[in-house]
Design a protein around this motif. Structure first.
Motif, PDB file in Angstrom:
ATOM      1  N   ARG A  65      -0.961   9.808 -10.851  1.00 10.84           N
ATOM      2  CA  ARG A  65      -1.126   8.459 -11.427  1.00 10.84           C
ATOM      3  C   ARG A  65       0.114   8.002 -12.199  1.00 10.84           C
ATOM      4  NH1 ARG A  65      -4.840   5.387  -9.804  1.00 10.84           N
ATOM      5  NH2 ARG A  65      -5.496   4.612 -11.807  1.00 10.84           N
ATOM      6  N   GLU A 122       0.827  -1.206   0.000  1.00 10.71           N
ATOM      7  CA  GLU A 122       0.000   0.000   0.000  1.00 10.71           C
ATOM      8  C   GLU A 122       0.867   1.263   0.000  1.00 10.71           C
ATOM      9  OE1 GLU A 122      -3.364   2.154   2.710  1.00 10.71           O
ATOM     10  OE2 GLU A 122      -3.480  -0.027   2.502  1.00 10.71           O
ATOM     11  N   ARG A 174       2.065   1.672  -3.470  1.00 16.17           N
ATOM     12  CA  ARG A 174       0.975   2.124  -4.343  1.00 16.17           C
ATOM     13  C   ARG A 174       0.656   3.607  -4.119  1.00 16.17           C
ATOM     14  NH1 ARG A 174      -1.950  -2.135  -7.137  1.00 16.17           N
ATOM     15  NH2 ARG A 174      -2.786  -0.349  -8.225  1.00 16.17           N
ATOM     16  N   ARG A 175       0.882   4.076  -2.907  1.00 15.54           N
ATOM     17  CA  ARG A 175       0.627   5.483  -2.583  1.00 15.54           C
ATOM     18  C   ARG A 175       1.818   6.383  -2.911  1.00 15.54           C
ATOM     19  NH1 ARG A 175      -4.164   5.892  -0.262  1.00 15.54           N
ATOM     20  NH2 ARG A 175      -5.024   4.108   0.847  1.00 15.54           N
ATOM     21  N   SER A 187       0.350   4.687  -9.617  1.00 10.59           N
ATOM     22  CA  SER A 187       0.215   5.048  -8.206  1.00 10.59           C
ATOM     23  C   SER A 187      -1.203   5.493  -7.884  1.00 10.59           C
ATOM     24  CB  SER A 187       1.202   6.159  -7.858  1.00 10.59           C
ATOM     25  OG  SER A 187       0.854   7.341  -8.540  1.00 10.59           O
ATOM     26  N   TRP A 188      -1.523   5.446  -6.612  1.00 13.03           N
ATOM     27  CA  TRP A 188      -2.810   5.914  -6.128  1.00 13.03           C
ATOM     28  C   TRP A 188      -2.757   7.404  -5.809  1.00 13.03           C
ATOM     29  CZ3 TRP A 188      -3.686   1.496  -2.041  1.00 13.03           C
ATOM     30  CH2 TRP A 188      -4.006   0.312  -2.706  1.00 13.03           C
TER      31      TRP A 188
END
Length: 126
Positions: A96, A45, A48-49, A91-92
């Motif tokens: 992006r 996570e 991803r962030r 990415s979140w």
């Protein structure tokens, strides 16, 4: 890696892979690495962030061990008759941006990480 440890790795990856395909309709290298215990969901996570430069940075195993896990994962996907589907990870974050998996950024390594594996297509006779 000794054969016993590699067999244990196969068991973990095949069990997690089968479960992921049943639940999501596909399996990823991230699923395999989570199964080893060398990668934690909260670290995925963070990556991803956009808080982690590349995924390998938060895997708590040496690169040779990670390479072995990836090799076992590829062998398992072939034995399970799964078919590859290359995916883009972004990415979140608002921008992006494309996410990076490996320290090296080698295109072949990046492709191996971002490929999702899907069940075989049903035959046309069905």
């Amino acid at each position: 890696m000794n054969p016993q440890n590699e067999a244990k790795l196969w068991q973990k990856i095949s069990a997690a892979g089968s479960a992921a395909v049943a639940k999501n309709g596909y399996v990823t290298a991230i699923d395999a690495l989570l199964a080893t215990g060398w990668l934690q969901p909260e670290k995925v996570e963070e990556w991803r962030r956009g808080r982690v430069s590349y995924l390998e940075q938060v895997i708590v195993a040496s690169l040779p061990k990670v390479s072995t896990a990836m090799r076992v994962f590829r062998k398992w996907t072939k034995s399970a008759g799964l078919r590859p589907s290359e995916t883009v990870y972004v990415s979140w974050t608002k921008d992006r941006r494309k996410l990076r998996f490996s320290k090296s950024g080698n295109p072949e390594i990046e492709r191996a990480y971002r490929t999702h594996w899907l069940p075989p297509k049903p035959s046309s006779a069905d």
